[in-house]
Enzyme design. Sequence first.
Site, PDB file in Angstrom:
ATOM      1  N   HIS A   1      -7.591  -1.322   5.561  1.00 53.33           N
ATOM      2  CA  HIS A   1      -6.485  -0.434   5.974  1.00 53.33           C
ATOM      3  C   HIS A   1      -6.545   0.939   5.300  1.00 53.33           C
ATOM      4  O   HIS A   1      -6.867   1.922   5.938  1.00 53.33           O
ATOM      5  CB  HIS A   1      -5.132  -1.095   5.744  1.00 53.33           C
ATOM      6  CG  HIS A   1      -3.986  -0.316   6.312  1.00 53.33           C
ATOM      7  ND1 HIS A   1      -3.865  -0.084   7.667  1.00 53.33           N
ATOM      8  CD2 HIS A   1      -2.928   0.298   5.723  1.00 53.33           C
ATOM      9  CE1 HIS A   1      -2.790   0.632   7.882  1.00 53.33           C
ATOM     10  NE2 HIS A   1      -2.207   0.887   6.725  1.00 53.33           N
TER      11      HIS A   1
ATOM     12  N   HIS B   1       0.843  -1.201   0.000  1.00 55.71           N
ATOM     13  CA  HIS B   1       0.000   0.000   0.000  1.00 55.71           C
ATOM     14  C   HIS B   1       0.878   1.250   0.000  1.00 55.71           C
ATOM     15  O   HIS B   1       2.095   1.163   0.043  1.00 55.71           O
ATOM     16  CB  HIS B   1      -0.974  -0.008   1.184  1.00 55.71           C
ATOM     17  CG  HIS B   1      -0.330   0.037   2.537  1.00 55.71           C
ATOM     18  ND1 HIS B   1       0.358  -1.029   3.072  1.00 55.71           N
ATOM     19  CD2 HIS B   1      -0.266   1.030   3.477  1.00 55.71           C
ATOM     20  CE1 HIS B   1       0.802  -0.699   4.281  1.00 55.71           C
ATOM     21  NE2 HIS B   1       0.439   0.539   4.536  1.00 55.71           N
TER      22      HIS B   1
ATOM     23  N   HIS C   1       1.414   3.873   2.108  1.00 54.28           N
ATOM     24  CA  HIS C   1       2.028   4.534   3.264  1.00 54.28           C
ATOM     25  C   HIS C   1       3.551   4.520   3.128  1.00 54.28           C
ATOM     26  O   HIS C   1       4.131   3.526   2.686  1.00 54.28           O
ATOM     27  CB  HIS C   1       1.602   3.858   4.575  1.00 54.28           C
ATOM     28  CG  HIS C   1       0.249   4.299   5.046  1.00 54.28           C
ATOM     29  ND1 HIS C   1      -0.513   3.560   5.923  1.00 54.28           N
ATOM     30  CD2 HIS C   1      -0.483   5.411   4.762  1.00 54.28           C
ATOM     31  CE1 HIS C   1      -1.653   4.198   6.161  1.00 54.28           C
ATOM     32  NE2 HIS C   1      -1.650   5.316   5.467  1.00 54.28           N
TER      33      HIS C   1
ATOM     34  N   GLU D   1       1.568  -8.517   9.774  1.00 59.50           N
ATOM     35  CA  GLU D   1       1.903  -7.380  10.638  1.00 59.50           C
ATOM     36  C   GLU D   1       1.417  -7.679  12.051  1.00 59.50           C
ATOM     37  O   GLU D   1       0.496  -8.481  12.246  1.00 59.50           O
ATOM     38  CB  GLU D   1       1.251  -6.107  10.101  1.00 59.50           C
ATOM     39  CG  GLU D   1      -0.278  -6.092  10.190  1.00 59.50           C
ATOM     40  CD  GLU D   1      -0.837  -4.792  10.743  1.00 59.50           C
ATOM     41  OE1 GLU D   1      -0.265  -4.270  11.724  1.00 59.50           O
ATOM     42  OE2 GLU D   1      -1.852  -4.320  10.213  1.00 59.50           O
TER      43      GLU D   1
END
Length: 598
Positions: free
Chosen positions: A157, A68, A70, A203
């Site tokens: 997310h 993703h 980020h 994670e």
Amino acid sequence: MPDIKVTPLGAGQDVGRSCILVSIGGKNIMLDCGMHMGFNDDRRFPDFSYITQNGRLTEFLDCVIISHFHLDHCGALPYMSEMVGYDGPIYMTHPTKAICPILLEDFRKITVDKKGETNFFTSQMIKDCMKKVVPLNLHQTVQVDDELEIKAYYAGHVLGAAMVQIKVGSESVVYTGDYNMTPDRHLGAAWIDKCRPDILISESTYATTIRDSKRCRERDFLKKVHETVERGGKVLIPVFALGRAQELCILLETFWERMNLKAPIYFSTGLTEKANHYYKLFITWTNQKIRKTFVQRNMFEFKHIKAFDRSYADNPGPMVVFATPGMLHAGQSLQIFKKWAGNEKNMVIMPGYCVQGTVGHKILNGQKKLEMEGRATLDVKLQVEYMSFSAHADAKGIMQLIRMAEPRNMLLVHGEAKKMEFLKDKIEQEFSISCFMPANGETTTIVTNPSVPVDISLNLLKREMALGGPLPDAKRPRTMHGTLIMKDNSLRLVSPEQALKELGLNEHQLRFTCRVQLHDPHSDTDTLSRIYTHLKSVLKSYSIQHVPDGTVIVESIVIKVTSSAEEPNLKVILLSWSYQDEELGSFLSTLLKKGLPS
């Protein structure tokens, strides 16, 4: 034995600069390539010297996958591809491909143009890096080469976040990136099928946390914001450009409308417009409610939230400001924080995780004096609140994903060592699988059991199902009997009859023969009749025939009687049976050895 090797180059017992190297079936894959927000030197990038000492990574890596947008997952991408050297494919979803270069450029401006740092990537490097990107669609199997295939799953997310399954032959790995198992106001929950990978790399940001009710958190958040503006204070909410920002904006917009409040709400300039554009473009990635109402009402066009100008920070009176970035490590959020920190009427609400070394992490740990650049000291008098609106899975969510995917092994990254240790023990205890948590630069090797795929013929399957009993699954396996046929490097399980027919062979009959001696004064014919009568009384559920040719037949078993030439009273009973009736044949030979009833 084949094995899979996993080496974190970043995010091993740590949060920040996520970068995981996976070696599977002779292929090398880099999962994420992030930056650590707590460092301003080379430590902010993953240590690529673990891969190669002589620079370029192209010869070593088969592909790079970004989960993703980020920056702790994609921030080092231009550095890796353009400065270290990588020309291979970089895979990410369409929303990530669209948003990633914007965030990279924003961060580059802050780091290079404002702070004057060197040894950093340029705007052109970002553009050159993005030319190497191959976009991924959800649930689409992509062949990287003849042996390596990847498949993306929805991760929640943030917009465009994906979990990825990597397969080489019968070996597989799933990497979650960051994910959220509960839906929110603008995104759905993460989902993956029961793919049973050899390793699930997850994670573990909130490894020991089980979050309270979301509704309670939202109520507390609105109460604190409302109380602060009512007493004339200012509220700073540091956020990242897309994700929690939209979640909290929707929440405040609805509350302001309902309560008819007049205090202004601002958002970092330009980012609302960009966010709006991308949520329109990638509406299929949002949740069902937003998709349904989007045509009539765009949830992201806010009536009460206006674009922020830096001069507004000095305006008197209450206000609420959403500013980037989310950890107070640089940019507009840090500038506003410096201006408002000295007034106890004001409040900063931290809605997400902050890595060690950032201003956000320091104030959440109670620091009241901060050393800023140029040796200046900042007194923190404003109120500091932490309210977890983080879109990461909590401990309950991680366990839920394990139940969904049913991995053979588990590996934790992107978390703090002590918390990971607790979750590791819980996973091993509950699921009876091995769980690993390697540090940066430490390699975990997992030996895999090679599985051989076998096609089962429909006729054989129907025959097995006709036998009844529960349907087979991973917890209730079922043994199937048949004949394996190998043709063109593939295996099929078929019935023995079908195998003989396909191969043009005749069935061979394997028969066993046994002799039993018996003293009996009667004639051979009478002795055989007595055997028939005896067996009829013992084997009531079997079909027993006395055939005129001088034999008794039970199933495939044939029984004959002959006399010994030397001793007429000594009868020799001959039993013959096929291998299917071996158990019954053994029983009859034992029974006749005991003699006949008088």
